[in-house]
Enzyme design. Structure first.
Site, PDB file in Angstrom:
ATOM      1  N   LYS A   1       0.832  -1.197   0.000  1.00 21.92           N
ATOM      2  CA  LYS A   1       0.000   0.000   0.000  1.00 21.92           C
ATOM      3  C   LYS A   1       0.874   1.257   0.000  1.00 21.92           C
ATOM      4  CE  LYS A   1      -0.401  -0.160   5.040  1.00 21.92           C
ATOM      5  NZ  LYS A   1      -1.312  -0.243   6.198  1.00 21.92           N
TER       6      LYS A   1
ATOM      7  N   MET B   1      11.519  24.760   3.164  1.00 21.79           N
ATOM      8  CA  MET B   1      10.836  24.000   2.121  1.00 21.79           C
ATOM      9  C   MET B   1      11.805  23.238   1.218  1.00 21.79           C
ATOM     10  SD  MET B   1       8.126  25.257  -0.795  1.00 21.79           S
ATOM     11  CE  MET B   1       6.869  25.703   0.407  1.00 21.79           C
TER      12      MET B   1
ATOM     13  N   TYR C   1      15.406  30.394   9.186  1.00 21.47           N
ATOM     14  CA  TYR C   1      14.259  31.207   9.600  1.00 21.47           C
ATOM     15  C   TYR C   1      14.189  31.312  11.119  1.00 21.47           C
ATOM     16  CZ  TYR C   1      12.328  31.058   4.858  1.00 21.47           C
ATOM     17  OH  TYR C   1      12.130  31.193   3.510  1.00 21.47           O
TER      18      TYR C   1
END
Length: 386
Positions: A45, A325, A277
């Site tokens: 799966k 990101m 950040y």
């Protein structure tokens, strides 16, 4: 005009994900040997736990797996195209409105409720004549009972109804009665023994409804609880892909993945200079920072900020600052400059930095690390002898 993509894909990639298909095959064979004479299925799966169904499923078939489990019907339809002769079960049950798709493609539902049982029986009756699935056995199904997960499967009330009215399964070829272990990876938990007792009771009570159906109980971790849990079919999933199925004991499985992130830039900073950040990490002295082309958009979890590790030049180096990101930053002060340079690689997953270890550092489990692996990686499928 020259092609704009004539270069080597690995040269263009910010990170390379190596997937060791021989190790995957070896893990299945090891579990099949461990559980013989029970059959070892393969759970594929979630795109084979994020590693690629199109590559993993044929590898497992070639290794000897003949029974496969997926979660969703669409996964089963994809798998059927890859493995025309496999027995394929859909764990999430019989999807209303799509019943005929199971028959048309020879896919076998795991019946999780009395409603599932009723609709599957009606579907078979409506087909008129038994259709032949690719395995040549005709339409099959598994029946799941809930023994403690409180998720899918017949609950205690439905069990009582089916025990009293076994004719509800008339016309259904039930291949397995199954359940799912909740705490098999915790050697200190008593829940596995409690679930086993419930499963044996359900099997006895449902004998008239299930007939000669086999039994399937053990997941990856359940395999290592002993032969009392094996029955006729075991359903390994995570262990196939290298996750430790034995809790805190040494991992008996081979590692299947290695992730290498490319170093884009190395800079020197001084004391109190912030990184990333929010400047959540600051240098305490002269420090070399390597920026690597992997971030949370690639499945490198943000929770690894200021607590993850990588390997550069064979040395453990910490993730410093927040995972962003597209990038992470590493403190490579202790690494020779020749090893920590632009174009070199930082190992983020591998035999020395396992998915279980990374999951623990991230406050999660190896399953989430694997299934979060992003699509921007350049994937290399290693082949050859196991």
């Amino acid at each position: 005009m020259p092609s704009l993509t004539a270069s080597d894909p690995a040269a263009r990639a910010g990170a390379i994900l190596e997937i060791d298909l021989p190790a995957l095959a070896a893990n299945w064979r090891s579990l099949a040997t461990e559980t013989r004479p029970a059959e070892a299925a393969a759970v594929v799966k979630a795109d084979a736990y994020g590693l690629g169904l199109a590559e993993a499923a044929p590898t497992l078939w070639a290794a000897g797996a003949r029974t496969f489990f997926v979660a969703h019907l669409d996964e089963a339809l994809t798998l059927r195209r890859l493995l025309p002769e496999a027995a394929i079960y859909v764990l999430n049950g019989l999807m209303a409105g799509a019943e005929t798709d199971y028959l048309a493609q020879g896919l076998w539902p795991v019946l999780n409720s009395l409603e599932d049982v009723s609709r599957w029986r009606q579907t078979l009756a409506g087909a008129g004549t038994a259709e032949t699935d690719p395995t040549g056995q005709g339409p099959q199904a598994a029946l799941q009972v809930d023994t403690g997960m409180s998720r899918l499967g017949l609950d205690i009330r439905e069990l009582a109804v089916l025990t009293a009215e076994p004719e509800r399964t008339q016309g259904i070829a039930l291949s397995y009665l199954m359940s799912h272990l909740a705490s098999a990876d915790d050697p200190n938990s008593s829940q596995s023994e409690e679930q086993l007792a419930e499963f044996l009771t359900a099997r006895r009570d449902l004998a008239a409804a299930t007939g000669r159906a086999g039994a399937s109980f053990a997941n990856s971790a359940g395999i290592f609880l002993g032969r009392n849990y094996h029955f006729d079919l075991v359903r390994p999933g995570s262990a196939l892909y290298g996750i430790n199925p034995t809790g805190d004991r040494p991992n008996p499985m081979r590692q299947v993945v290695r992730l290498k992130g490319k170093i884009l830039q190395v800079r020197e900073i001084d004391a109190l200079r912030g990184v990333g950040y929010g400047a959540t990490w600051r240098a305490k002295g002269p420090t070399r920072i390597a920026t690597v082309a992997v971030g949370y958009a690639d499945g490198y979890l943000r929770s690894l900020s200021n607590c993850g590790y990588a390997l550069v030049g064979g040395q453990n180096v910490p993730v410093v600052g927040r995972v962003s990101m597209d990038l992470i930053t590493l403190d490579v002060t202790a690494v020779p400059e020749a090893a920590a340079r632009p174009g070199a690689f930082a190992e983020l997953l591998g035999s020395n930095l396992t998915v279980d270890a990374v999951g623990q550092a991230a406050g999660t489990i190896g399953y989430e690390i694997l299934t979060s692996l992003g699509r921007r990686y350049h994937r290399v499928y290693l082949e050859g002898a196991a």
